[in-house]
Structure formats: C-alpha cells, structure tokens
Design a protein around this motif. Structure first.
Motif, PDB file in Angstrom:
ATOM      1  N   TYR A  71      13.145  40.618  26.004  1.00 52.64           N
ATOM      2  CA  TYR A  71      13.166  40.951  25.085  1.00 52.64           C
ATOM      3  C   TYR A  71      11.734  41.770  24.828  1.00 52.64           C
ATOM      4  CZ  TYR A  71      15.046  36.210  23.714  1.00 52.64           C
ATOM      5  OH  TYR A  71      16.171  35.045  23.684  1.00 52.64           O
ATOM      6  N   ARG A  72      10.892  41.863  25.507  1.00 55.15           N
ATOM      7  CA  ARG A  72       9.932  42.909  25.587  1.00 55.15           C
ATOM      8  C   ARG A  72       9.402  44.045  26.340  1.00 55.15           C
ATOM      9  NH1 ARG A  72       6.737  39.035  23.171  1.00 55.15           N
ATOM     10  NH2 ARG A  72       5.044  39.196  25.204  1.00 55.15           N
ATOM     11  N   GLY A  73      10.474  43.531  27.459  1.00 54.15           N
ATOM     12  CA  GLY A  73      10.277  44.128  29.064  1.00 54.15           C
ATOM     13  C   GLY A  73       9.005  44.312  29.201  1.00 54.15           C
ATOM     14  N   GLY A  74       8.682  44.876  29.621  1.00 53.45           N
ATOM     15  CA  GLY A  74       6.783  44.795  29.943  1.00 53.45           C
ATOM     16  C   GLY A  74       5.749  45.398  28.786  1.00 53.45           C
ATOM     17  N   ARG A  75       5.876  45.334  27.822  1.00 53.91           N
ATOM     18  CA  ARG A  75       5.200  45.063  26.278  1.00 53.91           C
ATOM     19  C   ARG A  75       4.205  44.236  26.403  1.00 53.91           C
ATOM     20  NH1 ARG A  75       6.827  45.332  22.273  1.00 53.91           N
ATOM     21  NH2 ARG A  75       8.936  45.077  22.114  1.00 53.91           N
ATOM     22  N   PRO A  76       3.248  43.917  26.295  1.00 53.96           N
ATOM     23  CA  PRO A  76       2.570  42.977  26.047  1.00 53.96           C
ATOM     24  C   PRO A  76       1.954  42.177  24.450  1.00 53.96           C
ATOM     25  CG  PRO A  76       0.701  44.736  25.968  1.00 53.96           C
ATOM     26  CD  PRO A  76       1.772  45.675  26.150  1.00 53.96           C
ATOM     27  N   LEU A  77       2.546  40.991  24.170  1.00 56.79           N
ATOM     28  CA  LEU A  77       2.027  40.496  22.874  1.00 56.79           C
ATOM     29  C   LEU A  77       1.070  41.822  22.149  1.00 56.79           C
ATOM     30  CD1 LEU A  77       1.272  36.722  22.700  1.00 56.79           C
ATOM     31  CD2 LEU A  77       3.127  37.999  22.170  1.00 56.79           C
ATOM     32  N   PRO A  78       1.164  42.005  20.905  1.00 52.61           N
ATOM     33  CA  PRO A  78       0.962  42.352  19.806  1.00 52.61           C
ATOM     34  C   PRO A  78      -0.325  42.101  19.978  1.00 52.61           C
ATOM     35  CG  PRO A  78       3.004  42.198  18.967  1.00 52.61           C
ATOM     36  CD  PRO A  78       2.650  41.388  20.451  1.00 52.61           C
ATOM     37  N   ASN A  79      -1.652  42.980  19.839  1.00 49.77           N
ATOM     38  CA  ASN A  79      -3.222  42.611  19.818  1.00 49.77           C
ATOM     39  C   ASN A  79      -3.242  42.030  18.284  1.00 49.77           C
ATOM     40  OD1 ASN A  79      -5.927  41.733  19.898  1.00 49.77           O
ATOM     41  ND2 ASN A  79      -6.337  43.940  20.056  1.00 49.77           N
ATOM     42  N   VAL A  80      -3.488  40.584  17.972  1.00 53.61           N
ATOM     43  CA  VAL A  80      -3.786  39.660  17.036  1.00 53.61           C
ATOM     44  C   VAL A  80      -5.554  39.597  17.140  1.00 53.61           C
ATOM     45  CG1 VAL A  80      -2.058  39.665  17.151  1.00 53.61           C
ATOM     46  CG2 VAL A  80      -3.137  37.816  17.660  1.00 53.61           C
ATOM     47  N   THR A  81      -6.421  40.187  17.676  1.00 54.78           N
ATOM     48  CA  THR A  81      -7.370  39.739  17.059  1.00 54.78           C
ATOM     49  C   THR A  81      -8.140  40.201  16.427  1.00 54.78           C
ATOM     50  OG1 THR A  81      -7.354  39.792  19.307  1.00 54.78           O
ATOM     51  CG2 THR A  81     -10.150  40.096  18.247  1.00 54.78           C
ATOM     52  N   ALA A  82      -8.755  39.275  14.983  1.00 53.85           N
ATOM     53  CA  ALA A  82      -9.422  39.943  13.862  1.00 53.85           C
ATOM     54  C   ALA A  82      -8.212  40.732  12.948  1.00 53.85           C
ATOM     55  CB  ALA A  82     -10.587  41.242  13.907  1.00 53.85           C
ATOM     56  N   ARG A  83      -7.026  40.055  13.140  1.00 56.43           N
ATOM     57  CA  ARG A  83      -5.784  40.811  12.006  1.00 56.43           C
ATOM     58  C   ARG A  83      -5.245  39.544  11.540  1.00 56.43           C
ATOM     59  NH1 ARG A  83      -0.982  44.157  14.966  1.00 56.43           N
ATOM     60  NH2 ARG A  83      -0.056  45.240  12.696  1.00 56.43           N
ATOM     61  N   PRO A  84      -4.269  40.072  10.279  1.00 58.38           N
ATOM     62  CA  PRO A  84      -3.788  38.812  10.196  1.00 58.38           C
ATOM     63  C   PRO A  84      -2.716  38.560  11.093  1.00 58.38           C
ATOM     64  CG  PRO A  84      -4.091  39.891   7.994  1.00 58.38           C
ATOM     65  CD  PRO A  84      -4.914  41.083   9.566  1.00 58.38           C
ATOM     66  N   VAL A  85      -1.817  37.496  10.661  1.00 55.26           N
ATOM     67  CA  VAL A  85      -0.715  37.301  11.903  1.00 55.26           C
ATOM     68  C   VAL A  85       0.165  36.248  11.447  1.00 55.26           C
ATOM     69  CG1 VAL A  85      -1.845  35.630  13.132  1.00 55.26           C
ATOM     70  CG2 VAL A  85       0.574  36.822  14.431  1.00 55.26           C
ATOM     71  N   ILE A  86       1.593  36.636  10.441  1.00 53.51           N
ATOM     72  CA  ILE A  86       2.564  35.847  10.157  1.00 53.51           C
ATOM     73  C   ILE A  86       3.343  35.017  11.577  1.00 53.51           C
ATOM     74  CG2 ILE A  86       4.374  35.645   8.372  1.00 53.51           C
ATOM     75  CD1 ILE A  86       2.559  37.735   7.432  1.00 53.51           C
ATOM     76  N   VAL A  87       3.521  33.748  11.427  1.00 53.00           N
ATOM     77  CA  VAL A  87       4.724  33.268  12.870  1.00 53.00           C
ATOM     78  C   VAL A  87       5.696  32.726  11.916  1.00 53.00           C
ATOM     79  CG1 VAL A  87       4.819  31.633  14.586  1.00 53.00           C
ATOM     80  CG2 VAL A  87       2.190  32.601  14.011  1.00 53.00           C
ATOM     81  N   VAL A  88       7.052  33.548  12.451  1.00 52.63           N
ATOM     82  CA  VAL A  88       7.772  32.754  11.506  1.00 52.63           C
ATOM     83  C   VAL A  88       8.676  31.974  12.219  1.00 52.63           C
ATOM     84  CG1 VAL A  88      10.010  33.617   9.869  1.00 52.63           C
ATOM     85  CG2 VAL A  88       7.582  35.238   9.828  1.00 52.63           C
ATOM     86  N   ASP A  89       9.695  31.417  11.772  1.00 57.14           N
ATOM     87  CA  ASP A  89      10.984  30.561  12.284  1.00 57.14           C
ATOM     88  C   ASP A  89      11.815  30.576  11.597  1.00 57.14           C
ATOM     89  OD1 ASP A  89      12.610  29.467  14.264  1.00 57.14           O
ATOM     90  OD2 ASP A  89      11.199  27.603  15.406  1.00 57.14           O
ATOM     91  N   ASP A  90      13.305  29.602  11.889  1.00 55.03           N
ATOM     92  CA  ASP A  90      13.913  29.416  10.613  1.00 55.03           C
ATOM     93  C   ASP A  90      14.122  28.261  10.195  1.00 55.03           C
ATOM     94  OD1 ASP A  90      15.183  28.694  12.897  1.00 55.03           O
ATOM     95  OD2 ASP A  90      16.767  29.527  12.978  1.00 55.03           O
ATOM     96  N   GLY A  91      13.611  27.480  10.578  1.00 56.04           N
ATOM     97  CA  GLY A  91      13.189  25.854  10.057  1.00 56.04           C
ATOM     98  C   GLY A  91      12.363  24.849  10.926  1.00 56.04           C
ATOM     99  N   LEU A  92      12.129  24.287  10.304  1.00 58.86           N
ATOM    100  CA  LEU A  92      10.837  23.334  11.259  1.00 58.86           C
ATOM    101  C   LEU A  92      11.823  21.609  11.272  1.00 58.86           C
ATOM    102  CD1 LEU A  92       7.427  24.085   9.703  1.00 58.86           C
ATOM    103  CD2 LEU A  92       8.152  25.027  11.947  1.00 58.86           C
TER     104      LEU A  92
END
Length: 245
Positions: free
Chosen positions: A134-155
């Motif tokens: 999905y991302r190749g060699g890219r790391p996860l985005p830096n979310v330190t001190a930043r809002p982050v929204i985690v999304v799924d299609d259901g729980l």
C-alpha cells in the motif's frame, strides 16, 4: 471525550453529543463516508490526517478526506485469530504497535498470550506485506501534535480499531478521533475511553455483521485500496499513491 451518534433501534445513544438518526442500510461505503464527513466538518479538525483501516475503511476514508481537504493514508491492522478457529478474533495488531488481546476471551479459552506467538508472527508478516503493497517505502504520516481521524467501515468486536488507536496514541496526536459509519452498540461504548472523540452515526443493539448495514458490501482487493489512494492523491495534486500531509 465526546460521542456523536444515534441508536435507531433498541436503546438510546449515550454521550455528550446527539445527532439525527441515519437511514440504514447505506448504499455503499462511499455513501457512508459522506454521511460521516458531514458529522466531522463542524468538529474543527483542520490539518487532520485521515488514516483508513484497509481494506474496507479506505473508500469511507476517501470521502472524509475529500470533504475535509485532508490527506488520506492507511493504517494497516491484522486480526489475531484463535488457531483452531481463525475467524474467532482473540486480539489484533496495528503497524507500529504491540499486539492487543482480549484478555477475557483468552481466559475463557484457557490461553496465555505466549501461546499465540506463532500466530502473531504470521500476522505481523502479512501486515508487513500489506504495508509494502500500500505504501511502498513511505512511513506512516507524522501525527505528533496533530489531529488524526481513524476510519473503518464498521465496528463489530472492535479489536482492530482498538489496536489501531492504541498504536496511534503512542505517537502523540493532539486529538484522536475514531469515525465509523455503524457499530455494535456494546462495542461503541466499550471504545469510548480509547479516543478523544467517537463519531458513529448509527449504533444498533441488534448487530450481527458489518455487511448487514450496507446494500453493496463487495469484498475489496489490494488493487482496490491502491486505486482509492491514487484517487485521493490526484484530488490533492500530490501525485503519490497516498498522502503524508
């Protein structure tokens, strides 16, 4: 924390924010994402990173990222199954995080966490494969001190969502939001302490599977995930297969 949602059948939603009841089933994941996006717009999430749990969370996350003008990327998770019955999830793991187990279920099955070392290793290997795809060699985005929204299609049981938000909490986001179109009411309330905001437009008490709340709930492939990520990148003019902000 705040909870934004409704329970349209049995019981009533608990939380500091109530919204109108949604009409179920959703047509598809894209429609569900648009409904979620409208709930997120008033929350002041400027500059948020949208991290979708593949595969099913990605088309939902695409609609949210498009509406908020945010970058879209994936946070890869894997269910840890009970070896004699792999469809029974006894835990989950997210990239960058440690395994999260259902302690009560392990006790009922007479298992210790160490008994699942081989299963965890196999799931971690598959997780790494999907991260590379999905991302190749890219790391996860830096979310330190930043809002982050985690999304799924259901729980349903919420195991993978719990692993995801715990892994992200360790990275120090300024605000951690879990946004899901529909979830089992018991699971929704169990996840409240894990995040700063929980946005679930519908939390029915009678819940058998996520797919029952969608008219179109096709299984997605790795190729589908990459197509959605490319689409999101094109809409932001990044020219990449995902977004790091």
């Amino acid at each position: 924390m705040s909870w934004r949602g409704s329970a349209p059948w049995k019981g009533s939603a608990r939380g500091s924010h109530q919204t109108e009841t949604v009409r179920l089933p959703y047509a598809d994941r894209a429609e569900a994402g648009r409904v979620l996006a409208e709930r997120l717009v008033p929350m002041g999430l400027d500059g948020a990173a949208v991290l979708a749990l593949p595969r099913g969370g990605v088309p939902v996350g695409h609609e949210i990222a498009r509406r908020l003008g945010s970058p879209l990327d994936v946070l890869v998770t894997r269910k840890i199954g009970y070896p004699p019955q792999p469809e029974l999830g006894v835990g989950a793991i997210a990239e960058g995080g440690s395994p999260v187990f259902d302690g009560d279920l392990l006790d009922r099955l007479g298992l210790a966490e160490d008994d699942l070392d081989a299963t965890v290793a196999a799931e971690r290997a598959e997780l790494d494969r999907r991260v590379a795809a999905y991302r190749g060699g890219r790391p996860l985005p830096n979310v330190t001190a930043r809002p982050v929204i985690v999304v799924d299609d259901g729980l349903a049981t919420g195991g993978t969502a719990r692993a995801a938000v715990r892994a992200l909490r360790e990275r120090g986001p300024s605000r951690l939001v879990l946004a899901v179109p529909v979830g089992a009411a018991e699971t929704v309330h169990a996840l409240e302490p894990e995040v700063d905001d929980l946005v679930v437009p519908a939390a029915p008490w009678e819940f058998h599977a996520v797919g029952q709340w969608y008219r179109d709930f096709d299984q997605l492939t790795d190729g589908d995930v990459l197509d959605w990520l490319r689409r999101a990148a094109r809409s932001r003019g990044t020219g990449r297969s995902g977004g790091t902000g």
